[in-house]
Design an enzyme around this catalytic site. Structure first.
Site, mmCIF file in Angstrom:
data_model
loop_
_atom_site.group_PDB
_atom_site.id
_atom_site.type_symbol
_atom_site.label_atom_id
_atom_site.label_comp_id
_atom_site.label_asym_id
_atom_site.label_seq_id
_atom_site.Cartn_x
_atom_site.Cartn_y
_atom_site.Cartn_z
ATOM 1 N N CYS B 79 0.817 -1.215 0.000
ATOM 2 C CA CYS B 79 0.000 0.000 0.000
ATOM 3 C C CYS B 79 0.854 1.269 0.000
ATOM 4 O O CYS B 79 1.573 1.524 -0.944
ATOM 5 C CB CYS B 79 -1.008 -0.044 1.146
ATOM 6 S SG CYS B 79 -2.332 1.163 0.965
ATOM 7 N N HIS B 185 -3.858 -5.085 -0.131
ATOM 8 C CA HIS B 185 -3.441 -5.555 1.192
ATOM 9 C C HIS B 185 -3.524 -7.076 1.258
ATOM 10 O O HIS B 185 -4.586 -7.618 1.560
ATOM 11 C CB HIS B 185 -4.347 -4.961 2.269
ATOM 12 C CG HIS B 185 -4.141 -3.501 2.484
ATOM 13 N ND1 HIS B 185 -3.238 -3.010 3.396
ATOM 14 C CD2 HIS B 185 -4.677 -2.422 1.867
ATOM 15 C CE1 HIS B 185 -3.238 -1.686 3.353
ATOM 16 N NE2 HIS B 185 -4.110 -1.306 2.429
ATOM 17 N N GLU B 187 -2.478 -8.921 3.519
ATOM 18 C CA GLU B 187 -2.750 -9.323 4.912
ATOM 19 C C GLU B 187 -4.233 -9.254 5.247
ATOM 20 O O GLU B 187 -4.665 -9.730 6.290
ATOM 21 C CB GLU B 187 -1.914 -8.465 5.876
ATOM 22 C CG GLU B 187 -2.446 -7.064 6.184
ATOM 23 C CD GLU B 187 -2.141 -6.018 5.090
ATOM 24 O OE1 GLU B 187 -1.725 -6.404 3.980
ATOM 25 O OE2 GLU B 187 -2.351 -4.823 5.370
#
Lengths: 259, 205
Positions: B79, B185, B187
């Site tokens: 990001c 993202h 994650e």
């Protein structure tokens, strides 16, 4: 293509998920972590947890609960309830959430939006708002008034004006939650949701009233919401996320279909 | 050891939790020697480019980031961490950024006002180039995005994936030697995101 999001909402009282109608008569529905994992694996696009009694009880959010849920899911996770200060925001983010929802306390102290946005980025700060229809269009030209504390307090503030102001202060997203629709499963409050979606450049989330896939379709296609919060119809087991998404996909709404 | 660089740019807990979900320990650190001696470095971040560069400068981390990016350490930007790997960002009235990948960061300017900025949600990646981090990830997979700016590298050769939003097709993943970088993202992208992180932990560029 960016897909529309379906966001299950866990309203927490005493570490249990509950659901009421128009914010009253809440019944116990289950254990938060177990439900969070179930929804996440079932294909929801995001999850939100509200510590719904924190504000009213004047206590900080249940951080242990936030941690337990954050540890168990790998999708975006928003948290609201009792968030009053930068310190509260920081604790929630450190616990593993990525978005902080502010509502009543932002109405009392709008500067918390600007502070949070500066400190953590606009994408972290979500404005939850609870508009109700009003005939007092002198104070509220849009015909919708902002309420706080679970719709108990009327603020004499125009809902659309408040949304625009919050955008200027640095909000990243706005959840429009309707009390008139909450828990009724009669459909989202499309009119005010669309008015706000038209008035701001940030994404808008429809909340309150989802009862069937057609209601979500209307939130996306008629009110032009970017995401929709659902609770009752999933919590009761009446619909799975998969079944909701299959229906919306067949209506031509862009959905994330693989997970 | 995997080092997650802490430069006060937002939420690092979720990155750490994602590694622990695949059984890998990662430390969140702003310690220069911990970063330069790490086996792998993750450079995440949310927020604005201006304050990110200020924090990196104040913490004395700029040389360490440049060093690990140059010395072959597997390096993953996420990001904002990805955006500031480029030379310049249009954010905050223009900011000079790290210049590890040539190019700049630009703002979405959709002609359709219903295309909201920030882009928030799940969008598809088009795989432009094979890469070890994309092993077992299908073309068209959806990842979670939250951003108002996007990377615009000079060299299309560094583009691993593209994604369509706001009238354009932007570079959603970049790769240059030992440096890989995602605008999305991983994650927060469920199972598919964990797969990318798992690939990263096995990557030997």
């Amino acid at each position: 293509m960016l897909t529309k999001r379906i966001i299950p909402c866990l309203d927490i009282i005493n570490r249990r998920v509950t659901k009421g109608v128009k914010f009253k008569n809440n019944v116990d529905l289950g254990a938060p972590v177990k439900m969070a994992i179930g929804y996440s694996e079932g294909g929801c696009d995001e999850l939100v947890m509200y510590d719904i009694t924190a504000s009213a009880e004047g206590r900080p959010i249940d951080i242990g609960m936030v941690q337990d849920i954050a540890k168990s899911i790998r999708i975006p996770f928003a948290v609201g309830g009792g968030i009053a200060t930068l310190e509260d925001m920081s604790r929630v983010l450190l616990a593993g959430a990525e978005k902080i929802s502010v509502n009543s306390l932002a109405v009392q102290n709008p500067d918390i939006i600007a502070q949070g946005s500066r400190a953590f980025g606009a994408q972290c700060i979500v404005l939850g708002m609870d508009p109700v229809a009003t005939s007092d269009t002198r104070t509220c030209p849009s015909g919708y008034e902002v309420t706080t504390r679970g719709f108990r307090e009327h603020k004499g503030m125009d809902a659309v004006e408040w949304a625009k102001r919050a955008e200027q202060l640095g909000i990243g997203e706005i959840v429009v939650n309707s009390v008139d629709a909450d828990g009724t499963r009669d459909g989202f409050e499309l009119k005010v949701t669309r008015m706000i979606a038209e008035a701001v450049r940030v994404p808008v989330v429809a909340s309150g009233g989802a009862g069937c896939p057609e209601h979500l379709r209307d939130a996306f296609n008629v009110a032009r919401a970017d995401a929709a919060i659902v609770a009752g119809l999933l919590h009761t087991g009446e619909y799975s996320i998969k079944r909701l998404k299959d229906a919306l996909d067949s209506f031509g709404v862009p959905m994330r279909m693989h997970w | 050891m995997i080092a997650i660089v802490d430069y006060k740019a937002g939420n690092l807990t979720s990155v750490q939790l994602a590694f622990s979900a695949i059984g890998r320990e990662a430390v969140v650190t702003s310690d220069i020697s911990a970063i330069t001696s790490a086996d792998r470095v993750v450079f995440p971040g949310v927020g604005a480019a201006g304050s990110a560069m200020r924090h990196l400068t104040d913490l004395g981390l700029l040389p360490a980031i440049r060093a690990v990016a140059a010395n072959g350490t597997p390096f993953l930007g996420i990001c904002l961490g990805t955006q500031i790997l480029l030379n310049h960002s249009d954010e905050d009235n223009g900011v000079e950024t790290l210049g590890i990948i040539r190019g700049n960061t630009q703002k979405f300017k959709p002609s359709d006002p219903w295309q909201k900025v920030p882009q928030i949600g799940w969008n598809r990646i088009r795989i432009e180039k094979k890469h070890p981090l994309l092993d077992n990830i299908e073309d068209g997979s959806e990842f979670y995005f939250v951003h108002s700016y996007y990377p615009a590298p000079d060299n299309f050769g560094s583009v691993l994936c593209t994604t369509d939003y706001a009238d354009i097709s932007f570079a959603s993943m970049l790769g240059c030697g030992n440096v890989a970088a995602t605008q999305f993202h991983p994650e927060k992208s469920g199972r598919i995101g964990l797969r990318l992180l798992e690939n990263f932990t096995r990557w030997n560029p």
